[in-house]
Scaffold this motif. Structure first.
Motif, PDB file in Angstrom:
ATOM      1  N   HIS A 120       0.836  -1.202   0.000  1.00 59.66           N
ATOM      2  CA  HIS A 120       0.000   0.000   0.000  1.00 59.66           C
ATOM      3  C   HIS A 120       0.872   1.254   0.000  1.00 59.66           C
ATOM      4  N   THR A 122       3.854   1.793  -1.053  1.00 58.05           N
ATOM      5  CA  THR A 122       4.576   2.025  -2.303  1.00 58.05           C
ATOM      6  C   THR A 122       3.651   2.058  -3.519  1.00 58.05           C
ATOM      7  N   ASN A 123       2.350   2.094  -3.263  1.00 55.83           N
ATOM      8  CA  ASN A 123       1.339   2.200  -4.323  1.00 55.83           C
ATOM      9  C   ASN A 123       1.425   1.036  -5.316  1.00 55.83           C
ATOM     10  N   ARG A 142       9.940   1.109  -6.988  1.00 57.52           N
ATOM     11  CA  ARG A 142       9.092   1.184  -5.795  1.00 57.52           C
ATOM     12  C   ARG A 142       9.053  -0.152  -5.068  1.00 57.52           C
ATOM     13  N   ARG A 172       6.662  10.491  -8.335  1.00 60.08           N
ATOM     14  CA  ARG A 172       6.073   9.535  -7.399  1.00 60.08           C
ATOM     15  C   ARG A 172       7.137   8.961  -6.473  1.00 60.08           C
TER      16      ARG A 172
END
Length: 299
Positions: A120, A122-123, A142, A172
């Motif tokens: 979550h 690190t998307n 990520r 990001r």
């Protein structure tokens, strides 16, 4: 907890002097290690992360003697190397859980909670069941940060993390680094000046294995105020200006060459003063060190 490096040196068997008397004191937060390719950044990161030994000097992380207690360091270290390989036919969730086992998170329920939370953070949650071979470069980076965060490390090292990322993924990744760098030491090793100016409250410039400057980026820029001058020159004139002035950088714009000169006083007609940037600080320090080395070689 601070990371204190004192008089660290390393020469490889082929004679390459990678590090020469490096001393740094790094407090919690984002710390930028800025230098060109081949400057010694990766050698320093590998030494701190216990992947190679130093010839001399010391490194302490709080009470841990990094060079003599490598196992203690690895328990509190997260590392994202410049070349981070993944198993292409394994999903992110599976591989992250495997890394969690290796990190010593043996309780299955706890391990699942940690893995889910990192996916979550690190998307990557929506792509958690996708094979890593199908990830973009930014997604892989990520994921690399996710594995580096396993075990709640006190020191995180990321080596050239944004090289090759598109602007969206780079932003990001910046946001993610800023988030994780609030309560631990995060060393960002890069040759991209804007990565340091965007993220770091402290930084060092390193070149040819030597630390040329360390401090606050804003202070470094302020110290250069009134010393950076710009002029447009033709391509044919560039060599002449490089001989006459301390030209620290040049770039093409609309068919003309824009040069930046470092000078305490007005260099001459046609030059205009400009607001310095961290890039000017970086180039000025590198240029000055190379001039000193060139003069020493003539002596």
């Amino acid at each position: 907890m601070e990371l204190v490096i004192e008089h660290l040196s390393k020469t490889y068997p082929n004679g390459t002097r990678a590090l020469h008397d490096v001393s740094l004191q790094i407090a919690p937060g984002m710390f930028g290690l800025l230098g060109p390719n081949g400057a010694g950044k990766s050698s320093l990161m590998r030494t701190i992360s216990t992947l190679q030994e130093a010839d001399s000097g010391s490194i302490r992380l709080g009470e841990i003697d990094v060079l003599r207690q490598p196992e203690h360091v690895r328990q509190v270290l997260g590392y994202l190397p410049q070349e981070f390989g993944v198993y292409p036919k394994v999903s992110a969730a599976e591989l992250l859980e495997h890394f969690a086992v290796l990190k010593g998170i043996s309780n299955k329920s706890e391990r699942r909670q940690v893995v889910d939370a990192l996916l979550h953070q690190t998307n990557l949650w929506e792509a958690r069941n996708k094979n890593l071979g199908g990830y973009s470069g930014g997604m892989k980076q990520r994921f690399g940060i996710a594995q580096a965060l396993l075990g709640d490390p006190k020191l995180i090292i990321v080596d050239e993390p944004t090289a090759g990322l598109d602007p969206t993924e780079r932003n990001r990744f910046h946001n993610l680094l800023a988030e994780i760098g609030e309560d631990r030491i995060v060393i960002l090793s890069t040759h991209i000046v804007s990565d340091v100016s965007d993220l770091c409250r402290q930084f060092a410039i390193i070149n040819k294995g030597q630390v040329l400057y360390t401090g606050d980026p804003l202070v470094a820029i302020e110290e250069m105020r009134g010393q950076i001058w710009r002029r447009n020159v033709s391509k044919d004139e560039l060599g002449q200006y490089q001989q006459q002035f301390s030209v620290i950088s040049s770039r093409l714009f609309a068919g003309q060459t824009i040069i930046h000169v470092h000078s305490i006083a007005q260099p001459g007609n046609g030059f205009e003063a400009v607001e310095p940037t961290l890039e000017d600080v970086y180039f000025a320090r590198i240029h000055a060190a190379e001039q000193v080395a060139a003069e020493a070689s003539k002596a």
